[in-house]
Design a protein around this motif. Sequence first.
Motif, mmCIF file in Angstrom:
data_model
loop_
_atom_site.group_PDB
_atom_site.id
_atom_site.type_symbol
_atom_site.label_atom_id
_atom_site.label_comp_id
_atom_site.label_asym_id
_atom_site.label_seq_id
_atom_site.Cartn_x
_atom_site.Cartn_y
_atom_site.Cartn_z
ATOM 1 N N PRO A 1 1.073 -1.109 0.077
ATOM 2 C CA PRO A 1 -0.552 0.312 -0.087
ATOM 3 C C PRO A 1 0.346 1.122 -0.143
ATOM 4 O O PRO A 1 0.002 2.350 -0.712
ATOM 5 N N ALA A 2 1.907 1.039 0.916
ATOM 6 C CA ALA A 2 2.962 2.334 0.420
ATOM 7 C C ALA A 2 3.089 2.883 -0.616
ATOM 8 O O ALA A 2 3.328 3.629 -1.101
ATOM 9 N N LEU A 3 4.011 2.044 -1.381
ATOM 10 C CA LEU A 3 4.354 2.761 -2.726
ATOM 11 C C LEU A 3 2.873 2.619 -3.889
ATOM 12 O O LEU A 3 2.803 3.614 -4.465
ATOM 13 N N ARG A 4 1.473 1.867 -3.612
ATOM 14 C CA ARG A 4 0.792 2.258 -4.155
ATOM 15 C C ARG A 4 0.006 3.845 -4.171
ATOM 16 O O ARG A 4 -0.406 4.442 -4.681
ATOM 17 N N ARG A 5 -0.130 3.585 -2.546
ATOM 18 C CA ARG A 5 -0.413 5.465 -2.591
ATOM 19 C C ARG A 5 0.603 6.655 -3.195
ATOM 20 O O ARG A 5 0.223 7.492 -3.867
ATOM 21 N N LYS A 6 2.132 6.475 -3.095
ATOM 22 C CA LYS A 6 2.301 7.093 -3.630
ATOM 23 C C LYS A 6 2.965 7.859 -5.270
ATOM 24 O O LYS A 6 2.464 8.555 -5.352
#
Length: 828
Positions: A806-811
């Motif tokens: 999720p952290a990469l997807r959001r970024k």
Amino acid sequence: MSVLTRDEAQTRAQLLDVHRYRVDLDLTTGDETFESTSTVRFTARAAGDTFVELKPATLHSATLDGAPLDPAALDGNRLPLSLTEGEHELRVTATMRYSRTGEGMHRFTDPTDGESYVYTQLFMEDVQRVFAAFDQPDLKAVFEVAVTAPDDWTVLANGITERQPDGTWKAAPTPLLSTYFVCVAAGPWHSVRTEHAGLPFGIHCRRSLAPHLDADADEILAVTKACYDRYHEKFDEPYPFDSYDQAFVPEFNAGAMENPGLVTFRDEFVFRSAVTVTERQTRAMVIAHEMAHMWFGDLVTLRWWDDIWLNESFAEYMGYQTVNEACSDLFPDTWIDFGVTRKAWGYEADQRPSTHPVAPDPEAVPDTASALLNFDGISYAKGASALRQLVTWLGEKDFLAGINIHFKRHKFGNATLADFIDNLAAATDRDVHGWAEQWLRTTGVDTLTPRLDGEGLHWNLTVDRAGTRPHRISVGVYDRDPSGDLVLREHRELDVPQDAPAALTGPRPALVVLNDGDLTYTKLRFDEVSAESALRGLSRVPDPLTRAVVWNALRDQVRDGDLAPADHLAVAGAHLAEETELALVQGVLAFARHQIADRYGPADQRPAALATISGIARALLRRTEDGEAPGLRLTAVRAFVDSATTPDKIASWLDEGTVHGGPELDPELRWRILARLAVLGATDEAAIAAELERDPSATGREGAARCRAALPDPEAKAAAWSALFDSDDLSNYLFTATAQGFWQPEQADLVSEYVPRFYEAAVALGDRRGPAMAEAAGRYAFPAYAVDADSLALGERHLADTPMIPALRRKLVDQLDDLRRALKVREG
């Protein structure tokens, strides 16, 4: 590893009452791992099954009430427990890994002197990287921490620490704390200690930074004491812990962390090179922000992560406001810098697909992974702006009365948004619940536009609102005097929506500025006459905060495609060289350099944009030759270096070690120049190695990594890419520095082959190294220079088809939306 869900946390909180932790850490077992033993005393309110979290290298043993548990039962990060009703004691012994990503127990060896330091960053779900715990914010407990450390180390913790006869360090038991607030920082610290209000205060840093901390110690401690005293004037509850230490630690991911009694800061705040007063002001604001958390966050803590905005928005608002009140002798109006830098962060976040309400619905934060995504410009800057508007609407007296009710009712416990609003409502007759629904549960940015009707000496002002929120604003009405200056006629307080148009007496104003004073959160537009006055006369507006509001409106117009990037640059060229407010110069130049020149302006116009920025910098350098404005001069030097399109001038500065007329080059300026020379192909590995020998510090290593990655050489790019994505050797800071150097608009052809490789590489990195490194990859290693439809389509395909954390997807959602906006602006 399993993330904790909200439902699981609620179930466990209903089952358990956690009383006390005894945590024993042994930091003498090598550079890779440490030993951890935690003993937890708790009560089960009924018989039932639950789990304790732990992320060990090796789980050696676990006992429940003296009976052994099977270490093989550890499932990912969860050790299952079957409980009978009543009192229990759990003991877990494990070997844990040090981190190089700023999560858990981070270990750093200073290249300057070879000394090692460790510190914990346990936010949200990282306590389990250090010791076994029931890791959720509403299971508060008392913590007793003991640490075995090398003989020449000092150990800092949440409470006063003392070295015992056997050589271990023991910290005083804490009041009730959430697990994520436990903190240990150990190493051969350089410390400056004092007392204030009967409590021990200390500031600490690496030994190699000692001269720089000593140079600023008086200022840091003066700010700390002034804010501490101001909070005691505002809050009825006294400071709730036994000491106040501030440790400036290496390779810290955030700006700071509000660990009770031991705040950790990124040690870039120990300035080893020249900085501007706004940078010192930012440090002061962060000190004030973290101190506000001692009450709002630490004394009273959220129950679940949907209310993280309450912690951060409150501390953000109080940080700026308290520095403004308590440190006005040291710093200018903090709200100018907030408006130019922090507030822009909120506006941008709130216009992306990833936007969310300031106070999201609990169902929108189902687990810790989703909660981590809400640490953004909305939870900080928009939330702080909303609170500032609330204070404007409610009055500070009633606001503080409600806050003090909140502290009294929930001290050393947990509270929710509903509790917060109820407590504010108890202090006022106003409809705080209705205000909260309109402001905190909605997304997006309103837009306010003035409309003037009338003739002669009688005009009516109507504020048109695109949006739904109520606003209390100050309207600035300005006339133009014979010299061309814009002179304030009056400030008019208005509520939007209006009951009726506001009557203005006098001729038609030359300029009407809505939200003059920047007390609400909204985008602004101008009527036709005001727009012309703003573009022609911005530098003739008397108040710097008003100028900040106008500059922000112009920035928003560029981002929305309503003002051409070239026109914004023309305004900057016409007015910025005369600007006296440093925060404005820094903010406008940063937007011009990194957004207009690199992204919003067409590629073929980039040299002209850089030339305009360089021209502004030269004009500021001429203006500051008398030495009366060192901050403006330093800002001009930085802008000139960053915008250089030919190497000769900046190379001569580097060779001579000074800018003609000052300043002399310190390490920060030397690395900045060398990085730009690398981009321009005007330096080489030998020069970088020589500079690193001159400055072998941690910052020097980062500077060298940035320069090497920026060299316009296929082998240098391949080596940088491999360091970023093919191994896990880089620490979080060295990864960031390398990524910052890699993509350069001047080298578009050279790096084009890496654009399609980014997504697969970033996904694999996130899977291997976790959310902190994934976020760093999405922020710094994304090919932002590639503003073209093919790059956007490529990213959208990966976002649609590729599983990622999720952290990469959001970024990537945010980066691709910024790319989409930049394309739209370019297309006009």
